[in-house]
Write a protein that holds these residues in place. Structure first.
Motif, short mmCIF file in Angstrom:
data_model
loop_
_atom_site.label_atom_id
_atom_site.label_comp_id
_atom_site.label_asym_id
_atom_site.label_seq_id
_atom_site.Cartn_x
_atom_site.Cartn_y
_atom_site.Cartn_z
N TRP A 84 -0.85 1.50 5.60
CA TRP A 84 -1.36 1.30 4.23
C TRP A 84 -1.14 -0.13 3.79
N LYS A 85 -0.09 -0.74 4.35
CA LYS A 85 0.16 -2.13 3.97
C LYS A 85 -0.99 -3.02 4.43
N ALA A 86 -1.38 -2.79 5.67
CA ALA A 86 -2.48 -3.59 6.21
C ALA A 86 -3.75 -3.33 5.41
N ARG A 87 -3.92 -2.07 5.04
CA ARG A 87 -5.10 -1.74 4.25
C ARG A 87 -5.09 -2.48 2.91
N LEU A 88 -3.93 -2.45 2.27
CA LEU A 88 -3.83 -3.15 0.99
C LEU A 88 -4.14 -4.63 1.18
N ARG A 89 -3.60 -5.16 2.28
CA ARG A 89 -3.78 -6.59 2.50
C ARG A 89 -5.26 -6.91 2.75
N SER A 90 -5.98 -5.92 3.25
CA SER A 90 -7.37 -6.22 3.59
C SER A 90 -8.27 -6.18 2.36
N ILE A 91 -7.74 -5.79 1.20
CA ILE A 91 -8.58 -5.81 -0.01
C ILE A 91 -8.76 -7.26 -0.44
N PRO A 92 -9.98 -7.69 -0.56
CA PRO A 92 -10.19 -9.09 -0.94
C PRO A 92 -9.83 -9.33 -2.40
N LEU A 93 -9.74 -10.58 -2.75
CA LEU A 93 -9.36 -10.95 -4.11
C LEU A 93 -10.28 -10.30 -5.14
N SER A 94 -11.59 -10.37 -4.85
CA SER A 94 -12.52 -9.81 -5.82
C SER A 94 -12.25 -8.32 -6.01
N GLY A 95 -11.84 -7.65 -4.94
CA GLY A 95 -11.50 -6.24 -5.04
C GLY A 95 -10.32 -6.04 -5.97
N TRP A 96 -9.34 -6.90 -5.84
CA TRP A 96 -8.17 -6.80 -6.72
C TRP A 96 -8.56 -7.03 -8.17
N ILE A 97 -9.37 -8.05 -8.38
CA ILE A 97 -9.79 -8.32 -9.76
C ILE A 97 -10.51 -7.08 -10.30
#
Ligand SMILES: Nc1ncnc2c1ncn2[C@@H]1O[C@H](COP(=O)(O)OP(=O)(O)OP(=O)(O)O)[C@@H](O)[C@H]1O
Ligand SMILES: Nc1ncnc2c1ncn2[C@@H]1O[C@H](COP(=O)(O)OP(=O)(O)OP(=O)(O)O)[C@@H](O)[C@H]1O
Ligand SMILES: [Mg+2]
Ligand SMILES: [Mg+2]
Lengths: 332, 305, 497, 309, 372
Positions: free
Chosen positions: D28-41
């Motif tokens: 899940w960590k890798a998955r979280l890391r793979s979310i791009p910035l725009s996804g986070w925004i």
């Protein structure tokens, strides 16, 4: 690498490296260390495993790499100028009258909404070629009624017709170099050889240099004078067509040649290369063929030396052993 | 070709009948206008008398048959509010709304195409993000809100343009902006996504390979191919625009079909509702036919039939 | 004024035209549904009709009924009246206005039951031209309000000759009257244009042209006023009163109207509001003063009767008054047993700040312990509830008195009219109203109505809230004061130099 | 399969180590890391209103419906005459804008999301079925779609609201059933193309039943455009709700929605801009978030993009 | 051993029986004679020439015809395009029929009709005596009973959104279903059979090379143990070494499972390698047919001749020539008489007048030419 001087050469690709940008991990090199050169009027071939970077190399020369790809090393010298570092505009000026390309996919490489005539005229404009020459060119690529073809749209043509349109489009500007990326895959052999012959004749008449990319060794043999074999992003062997095909100096070339079926083949099984191509992540400084090579030794993990003999070059630690084995076997 | 158009026109008839039927029952369900007609001081007897006079006491089905019968002869009945045949009233209003809707669509295209192209050719970059954010903002502004803001800014504060009403071209500016902005945002997104798709096509590379300039490739080769998707979404937007026009018309007191329709519905003026919907429907259906023919003209691969 | 062309403010237009007043532009919020003067029943239509047609009687600026076309009249008996009219009046098409036109017009409105005005005129039994300029009207029973009625909308005199020749439809298109202004054009939902009647029998009309614009959106209407696009606007929304007033060359003009915003209470058995105490509690819970002060800046007047001041027969004691006693209300609710639950139906935008008032009412009722289900409906559905008698416990509506006579307002408290809506019935009230309706002695009649109102105020079939103010924005290019009947007489508007 | 033919190919070799990016079973960590910035925004822009909506009853600083005329029309903090107790100012009845925004988030998000889900599922189903089965079914469904497209949706809304009691659920229902046609059209057009694709024909060749082909093969491939349509549609629906309020048809008190605030505040644009501008900004913020989330989701669902850009 | 697995066939006498027959059943009395010299059949018993067959062929195509209606332009009239015209073929169980021909000659159309994806305009396709199409435009044989097809382009025939695990499991989920518990095992076996590692299961199509994708497609086609596999140019896009892997695989599987192939290709070398029988198509018609080595060794039809000559890799600079000149005909507007005459070096007047019929040549072959 042939030992000619750069001045004589039209195009010299040296240690070309093309990288793909990736979002989350390191850049990936899809071509890594390709070198070859083409003299004016020369007909050369680029062969190799599918996915080894042949098309990407051609696109690098044209300056038409996909958005996520870029040239990250080496040089592409066009008559002495480095295209890898040239401005967009400079390369743009070369396209058409100087370098032209026939694309791998004739079905999708023509704009579906524009007439053939319009697309040809667009290509001809930069070389100041008129309608008469276009019609003539269409006639030469084998259309019985060029005038009608001019008014038609791509979907109205058969695959073979489209491929011939692509060829006409590339040749209409009388380029100095023609890059032909698998120009005949969709054609049956009779039309294929018709098209190849045309390319040959035009190259001969106009002094156009040709770099043809193909899987089909019979195509390569028919058309090209020299041959460059690519494997995993590198050119592993170069030389005159006949001699490379009859006396390969790289184990990959040899394996490639022996896996081709021949007409009237009576073998129960074809030979093929065991193992799979290493992916770019697995590329290292050593010989990239070593995981599949029958001759591989520990030494192969080191960068193989480039073995240059007369007009031939290859990169292998075991050229001698290779040649010895070939002597025992019946020549191709 | 001729037979194709004839076929399509013939297909419009059941669709229009379906529309007339749907609208009939919708209006029936809402209730009749008698109460509204008689006003605050009406007595139940008056109401009953009025119903009888208007034939509203018959079974629904009979009313429906009578209605369809007269519609088939081109008679949509009389608007009780205006005391006139409904269709001419609607047709009289049509030009105003069409002007607004067409103006808005043109504006939307003029804004959306360059912006969409621009953000597609700069995909992922700053420009792209800015354009996306602007289009979200534009989409999130209801057109009445935008309309009022425009009036406050350009008419009240700056006094550049008239506040409301119809007349000169100057009257058209603000309502068209108010109406077209949301559409522009939507079309921008669409142009962007079609262009991204198209720009990755092989024939675009071919065009570059001929040594064409970027502008020529993008605006000639790519945009031509975006024509079909962009036109079809624009046509789809048209009926939405008429809906939006209704609100814009109120804000700018623009005497169009939208205001007429809203009043007709809230006054339960069945004949007027039917006639307006019918006219709008014919327009939308005709547009979709025209757009299909246009597609065919641009893209010969499309097989109509 | 000016026509709202960009860049040309009123001043420009006037300086460019010999300082002679040319066009009056004014705007209101609702387009007339119909311009048939006997089939409109709308303030917005009446404002135009009053300037286009002549009537037998009219209301002057003090709301007194005075003769207009009539030169002389007598009451022959309780039911018969005879009127003599002016002989120098012509219609806009040149036809002379005679007794035949009067007969035709009144005859139409008393016989054609599809006309909206029919319901007000049906007490007139017959009308007959007894001479070229003499008319006799017979009523059903004594009718003290006849003269008032003849000054009301619907009693406009239509050109009988023209209509008989060309038909009603042609008339609706050309709208021929005999008033100071004549019809020019009507762009529906946009504007109605009138021009000066050069042959008007009375004083010369002030304006060459009058444009009445319909601008439904409040802020747009205000913006038009601010930018000089119009000279006068009606229905300035309360939130803009201060802003408009603060403008240098614009002022607000307020005047009472006859419209009382009130709650219709359902007294039908089975509703909690059938209980007198609950109805009392509701009235006690409501702080009318807070509403008029905070929402209307004191321009609305709290009232306890439907008939506002200025209407004949209004009970002055109940005007500008309200009962507010939350403690008592809370006590009643507490003693009621269960929590009384009421539905309050209102609309948004039908009357100024109606939804806001409803929200305040909700909070007030909830504070004393009611459970309130607030239901705010769109205009059409809102009217449906009223006309179909599907109202629940409380229904908030603004009712105007078009006749400016309490007999009009008090109809709602008769058993027949209340049945199904409030279901109110009070024999004493019934008798008082009935007697008032047949009494010719104005003083006595007013007393009877006042007494009825006092009783109604305690029974609470309606809980009046406030009298809605008329709020007009007037540009300094003109001088004008609004009237109680919400009408706009164009010649009352005087251009300023 | 002991006797399986031994092949001279990769099968006998051990698989090369997988490149790091392409592993399917990532932590899940890798998955979280793979979310791009725009996804986070996007997550933030949608997350805040969503959380706020859930917690509304506990976090509103003032009761959102409480009227206090003495506090009417206070500007947001920072402007002249503001009251720090009312961070974002008050409306014409003296109600706290911030509290109303928080309370309105619930209704607006519910309307936006549920109506879109409703419209989307009807539209998706109709589009899939019409496109795949074609023939008369397609003809009938598309005529209905044409008819509904041609009838102004305001009419439908007016009528339905005339029959049903106005309220959030009615609105959701109305917006749902008026919006599905756009999906139906778009999806059908794509299905027409997809059903000719070779992988669909291959499945037919295996004898896979039609409904399963629709669900398993065609649906995942129309999902990207479906997502794009839906995200835009959320914006459309939230804004439409406000336009309906304008016509007196939207959410009604005591419910609060951003659209309603926007509408009722419009009369104050010249005098108290915050009443209607702030809800407008809230809509913009959320819609932007949904759009970014949608883009990310579309990319994340595309295995071809898994790992590279 | 999982149900339906037919490994047994390899060792049973029936496993090779197909090679004894000849696939010209529908083509006249001379059909069905094997000549010596074919290594694959040299040990077989000579079959009777008469139609008295002991066993009916696995696939039988009878007088098959397919026309498409096309419109040439917006205002153009509808026109008939004959894509496949009166084709008769049959393939005995366990053998391979190769099909070569010009591009656009109707090979894929034929393949699609055999696998039930396209309804013929006329004629019928029988698999083990059962009709594939019910004659009313619907398919009556599907899945297990029908043919499985391997499409020309492997990438487009794999759903890009499915991992290999699901791609391969799909045919196993069709009735009669393989129980869920066994499915995983079967998928692994399939992967093993086509020489892919188990780790491939969780990857998506785009993560494979062209050759690997082709193997996935083949594995999937084999999942239900079809008796008949139609391979539409399975190797033309691949480089020679991958190509040879695939060809070997197909051959091995044929041996092991007794599969029957209809094998379509451009490359004479690979088709020749694979096939027992060979048919040559030109503009919708079969112009020559016979045992593969004979057709390739001693072609009768001038088109076949041209194909072979063109395949020979004589460099142009060394005088390599082009066999055929002339306009390639459009299927919308085919030449009169012999469709090949526009490019044929032997063409005479008769070729324009009369269409040559497919007639027996030697004992085992058929060809359609007026001149040879
Ligand atoms: N846009 C791209 N992004 C990332 N990788 C790419 C891109 N284009 C090509 N590649 C990779 O680069 C490598 C070389 O591709 P290229 O198309 O040059 O191969 P090729 O030698 O022409 O093969 P073929 O014979 O199949 O055409 C492949 O591994 C391919 O996956
Ligand atoms: N759906 C269709 N509609 C109209 N014409 C079609 C259709 N499918 C195929 N055709 C036409 O039928 C003819 C035969 O096509 P087919 O795909 O069978 O050729 P092929 O022999 O497989 O060619 P290739 O070697 O290029 O794959 C062609 O002329 C083609 O244009
Ligand atoms: Mg390539
Ligand atoms: Mg094919």
């Amino acid at each position: 690498m042939t030992a000619e001087t750069a001045a004589q050469e039209l195009l010299t690709v040296k240690d070309l490296r093309v990288s793909a940008t990736r979002r989350e991990s390191q850049d990936l090199h899809v071509v890594d260390g390709a070198s070859f050169s083409i003299a004016p009027g020369e007909r050369a071939a680029l062969v190799g495993e599918s996915g080894s970077g042949k098309s990407v190399t051609c696109f690098s020369v044209m300056g038409l790499l996909a958005q996520n790809l870029r040239v990250s090393g080496g040089s592409i010298r066009w008559r002495g100028n480095d295209l890898a570092t040239a401005k967009r505009e400079e390369i743009r000026r070369l396209r058409g009258p100087e370098i032209a390309m026939i694309y791998q996919e004739p079905l999708t490489s023509l704009n579906p909404l524009m007439t053939i005539g319009y697309q040809l005229k667009e290509a001809a404009r930069r070389s100041k070629v008129g309608r008469r020459e276009i019609l003539e060119m269409l006639d030469r690529v084998g259309f019985a009624d060029p005038r009608r073809i001019m008014g038609q749209r791509p979907h109205e043509l058969s695959g073979g017709m489209r491929q011939r349109v692509m060829i006409a489009m590339a040749l209409i500007g009388q380029p100095k170099l023609l890059l032909a990326d698998e120009p005949t895959t969709a054609l049956d052999v009779t039309i294929q050889s018709q098209v190849l012959k045309l390319m040959y004749d035009l190259s001969y008449e106009m002094g156009t240099a040709v770099l043809i990319v193909s899987h089909d060794l019979s195509v390569v043999r028919k058309l090209s004078d020299t041959i460059h074999v690519m494997y995993a992003g590198q050119v592993v062997e170069s030389g005159p067509t006949d001699s490379v095909l009859s006396q390969p100096r790289h184990p990959y070339t040899r394996a490639l040649l022996s896996s081709a079926p021949r007409l009237g083949d009576t073998r129960e099984r074809l030979e093929s290369i065991p193992g799979i191509v290493p992916t770019p992540d697995q590329w290292d400084a050593g010989c990239r063929f070593r995981s599949r090579c029958p001759l591989a030794t520990e030494r192969c993990a080191e960068t193989p030396p480039v073995d240059v003999v007369a007009d031939r070059s290859s990169a292998c630690w075991h050229v001698d052993q290779l040649l010895a084995e070939q002597k025992e076997a019946t020549p191709l | 070709m001729g037979t194709y158009i004839a076929g399509r026109l013939a297909q419009m008839i059941p669709t229009l009948l379906l529309i007339v039927t749907i609208v009939f029952f919708l209006v029936y369900v809402v209730g009749d206008p008698v109460g509204l007609m008689l006003g605050d001081n009406a007595t139940p007897e008056q109401v009953a008398a009025m119903r009888e006079a208007m034939g509203l006491n018959q079974p629904v089905f009979m009313q429906y048959l009578n209605y369809i019968g007269s519609v088939l002869t081109g008679d949509f009945g009389e608007s009780y509010q205006y005391g006139q045949a409904a269709l001419p009233i609607v047709l009289e209003r049509l030009p105003a709304t069409l002007t607004l809707a067409i103006g808005a669509i043109l504006l939307a295209l003029v804004i959306a195409i360059p912006l969409g192209v621009w953000s597609a050719t700069h995909r992922g970059g700053v420009i792209d993000s800015v354009v996306s954010s602007i289009s979200v903002l534009a989409k999130a502004m209801p057109n009445f809100w935008l309309g009022i803001m425009l009036i406050l800014l350009f008419a009240v504060t700056l006094r550049w343009l008239p506040v409301s009403g119809a007349g000169s071209w100057a009257h058209l500016v603000l309502p068209v902006i108010a109406l077209g902005t949301g559409t522009a945002a939507e079309i921008t997104r669409l142009v962007r996504s079609s262009m991204i798709e198209i720009l990755s096509q092989d024939y675009i590379r071919t065009a570059y390979g001929k040594g064409l300039r970027r502008r020529a490739v993008v605006y000639r080769h790519a945009l031509l191919n975006a024509f079909v998707p962009v036109t079809s979404i624009t046509i789809l937007q048209f009926s939405t625009l008429i809906g939006g026009a209704l609100v814009t018309e109120v804000v700018f007191s623009w005497p169009g079909l939208g205001q007429l329709l809203v009043n007709a519905v809230s006054q339960r003026d069945m004949a007027l509702v039917q006639a307006s919907v019918f006219v709008i429907a014919v327009m939308v259906l005709a547009l979709s036919l025209i757009s299909d023919l246009l597609f065919k003209a641009v893209d010969r691969r499309i097989n109509l039939g | 004024g000016c026509g709202g062309v960009p860049g040309t403010t009123s001043e420009d237009a006037e300086t460019g035209a010999d300082n002679e007043p040319q066009t009056l532009v004014w705007a209101h919020s609702v387009d007339p549904r119909s311009m048939d003067p006997q089939d409109a029943l709308q303030t917005s239509a009446e404002r135009i009709n009053r300037n286009m047609y002549s009537r037998l009687f009219m209301r002057d600026e003090n709301m007194e009924v005075v003769p207009e076309l009539v030169t002389d009249y007598e009451q022959i008996d309780d039911e018969t009246w005879r009127f003599t009219i002016r002989e120098d009046v012509t219609f806009h098409n040149g036809d002379p206005l005679t007794a035949a036109d009067v007969e035709f017009s009144i005859d139409r409105v008393i016989n054609d039951e599809t006309l909206l005005e029919y319901q007000f005129f049906n007490q007139i039994a017959s009308v007959e031209a007894t001479g070229d300029y003499e008319v006799e009207i017979v009523t059903e029973g004594p009718m003290p309000t006849l003269l008032t009625l003849l000054s009301k909308s619907g009693s406009d005199i239509l050109p009988s000759g023209y209509i008989e020749e060309n038909g009603m439809d042609a008339f609706i298109d050309s709208l021929i009257g005999s008033g100071p202004y004549q019809f020019e054009s009507w762009q529906r939902d946009d504007r109605i244009t009138l021009t000066k009647n050069e042959d008007y029998w009375g004083e010369e009309p002030v304006w060459n042209e009058v444009e009445v614009r319909t601008i439904p959106e409040n802020s747009t209407r205000v913006s038009e006023l601010l930018t000089g696009g119009v000279d006068i606007i009606a229905d300035v929304p309360p939130n803009d009163w201060d802003r408009v007033d603060a403008e240098e060359d614009i002022s607000m003009q307020f005047e009472d109207t006859t419209r009382t915003v009130l709650l219709i209470v359902r007294m039908t058995e089975g509703y909690v509001t059938a209980d007198q105490e609950i109805r009392d509690a509701i009235d006690y819970a409501i702080d009318q003063g807070a509403i008029t002060e905070s929402l209307f800046g004191g321009h609305a007047i709290p009232t306890r009767t439907r008939a506002p001041l200025g209407v004949f027969g209004a009970n002055e004691d109940l005007y500008d008054d309200y009962v507010y006693d939350p403690e008592q209300a809370a006590e009643i609710v507490e003693n009621y047993g269960e929590t009384p639950s009421v539905t309050l139906t209102a609309s948004r935008g039908t009357y100024p700040l109606d939804a806001e008032v409803a929200e305040m009412l909700t909070q007030m009722l909830e504070e004393v312990g009611f459970e309130v289900n607030l239901e705010i409906l769109e205009g059409g559905s809102f009217s449906d509830v009223f006309s179909e008698y599907t109202n629940d416990e409380l229904y908030m509506i603004g009712l105007a008195d078009g006749l400016l006579d309490a007999s009009y307002s008090l109809v709602h408290y008769t058993e027949q009219r209340a049945a199904g809506q409030t279901d109110y019935s009070n024999e004493t009230v019934e008798e008082l109203i009935a007697e008032g309706n047949r009494t010719f002695d104005d003083e006595r009649r007013a007393e009877l109505y006042a007494e009825a109102q006092a009783l109604v105020a305690e029974d609470r079939p309606h809980i009046p809230l406030y009298v809605q103010p008329g709020a007009f924005g007037v540009s300094d290019t003109v001088s004008w004061a609004p009237r109680l009947d919400d009408n706009v007489i164009f010649d009352d508007v005087i251009p300023n130099e | 399969m002991a006797e399986s033919v031994t092949l001279d190919s990769a099968g006998t070799e051990s698989a090369p180590p997988r490149p790091p990016g392409s592993s399917k079973r990532r932590s899940w960590k890798a998955r979280l890391r793979s979310i791009p910035l725009s996804g986070w925004i996007g997550l933030v822009c949608v997350g805040i209103p969503a959380v706020v909506a859930l917690l509304a009853p506990w976090i509103t600083p003032h009761p959102p419906a409480s009227i206090d005329p003495s506090q009417a029309l206070l500007p947001p903090v920072g402007m002249e005459g503001s009251d720090p107790a009312y961070l974002l100012g008050t409306d014409n009845l003296g109600r706290d804008i911030l509290s109303r925004l928080i309370e309105g988030a619930r209704v607006s998000l519910m309307i936006g999301v549920i109506a879109v889900v409703l419209a989307g599922s009807i539209g998706l189903t109709v589009g899939l079925v019409a496109g795949y089965y074609g023939k008369w079914l397609d003809a009938v469904l598309m005529r209905v779609v044409d008819a509904l497209l041609a009838i102004p949706s305001v009419l439908l809304v007016l009528v339905i609201l005339g029959v049903l009691n106005p309220g959030m659920w009615t609105l959701i229902f109305v917006l749902g059933i008026t919006n599905w046609v756009i999906y139906a059209r778009q999806i059908r057009a794509e299905v027409l193309e997809l059903r000719e694709r070779q992988f669909v024909r291959a499945a037919q060749n295996f004898g896979v039943p039609g409904p399963i082909i629709l669900i398993r093969h065609i649906m995942p491939n129309v999902l990207p455009s479906f997502i794009v349509l839906s995200t835009l549609s959320v914006a459309t629906v939230i804004v439409t709700e406000s336009a309906l309020s304008f016509l007196g048809l939207g959410v009604q008190p005591p419910d609060i929605s951003w659209g309603l605030m926007l509408t009722t505040g419009r009369d104050y644009l010249a005098t108290a801009w915050w009443i209607s501008t702030l809800p407008g900004l809230a809509i913009t913020f959320t819609v932007l978030g949904i759009l970014l989330l949608g883009d990310w989701l579309r990319d994340a669902l595309d295995p071809r993009l898994g790992g590279r850009s | 051993m999982p149900p339906g697995h037919r490994t047994l066939r390899r060792d049973s006498p029936g496993g090779r029986r197909g090679r004894q027959e000849l696939s010209l059943l529908a083509c006249g009395p001379a059909a069905g004679r094997t000549e010596g010299g074919d290594p694959a059949v040299s040990t077989s018993v000579q079959p009777p020439v008469q139609p008295a067959q002991t066993e009916s062929p696995l696939l039988q195509i009878e007088n098959l015809r397919k026309t498409f209606t096309v419109r040439s332009s917006l205002l153009g009239a509808r026109r008939e395009l004959v894509a496949v015209d009166s084709v008769n073929l049959s393939i005995p169980a366990g053998s391979t029929l190769g099909l070569v021909g010009e591009s656009g000659s109707g090979k894929s159309t034929l393949a699609n009709m055999v696998s039930g994806l396209l309804a013929p305009t006329q004629g019928q396709v029988l698999i083990e005596g059962n009709r594939v199409h019910d004659g009313r435009g619907r398919v009556s044989l599907r899945g297990d009973q029908g043919a499985q097809i391997v499409f020309q382009d492997p990438y487009s025939s794999l759903n890009p959104r499915m991992p290999v695990r699901r791609l391969l499991a799909e045919p196993l989920q069709v009735a009669p279903r393989v129980p869920r518990a066994e499915r995983e095992q079967r998928v692994k076996e399939l992967l093993d059979q086509v020489g892919l590692p188990e780790s491939a299961m969780d990857k998506f199509p785009h993560e494979f090379s062209g050759g690997q994708r082709q193997r996935i497609v083949i594995a999937r086609a084999l999942a239900r143990r079809p008796r008949l596999l139609v391979c539409d140019e399975p190797v033309s896009a691949l480089d020679v070494s991958v190509q040879s892997q695939i060809l070997n695989l197909l051959k091995d599987l044929q041996k092991e499972l007794g599969l029957t192939y209809l094998f379509i290709g451009h490359g004479l070398e690979s088709v020749g390698f694979m096939s027992d029988q060979l048919a040559v198509m030109y503009l919708g018609r079969i112009v020559e047919q016979g045992p593969a080595h004979q057709v390739l060794g001693r072609p009768v039809h001038p088109y076949t001749q041209a194909l072979i000559t063109s395949s020979e890799a004589v460099p142009f600079r060394d005088g390599g020539t082009v066999e055929l000149q002339g306009e390639i005909p459009s299927p919308l507007n085919p030449p009169s008489g012999c469709v090949f005459r526009t490019r044929c070096p032997l063409a005479t007047d008769i070729c324009a007048e009369k269409r040559p019929e497919l007639t027996p040549r030697e004992s085992t072959r058929l060809a359609a030419c007026h001149h040879r």
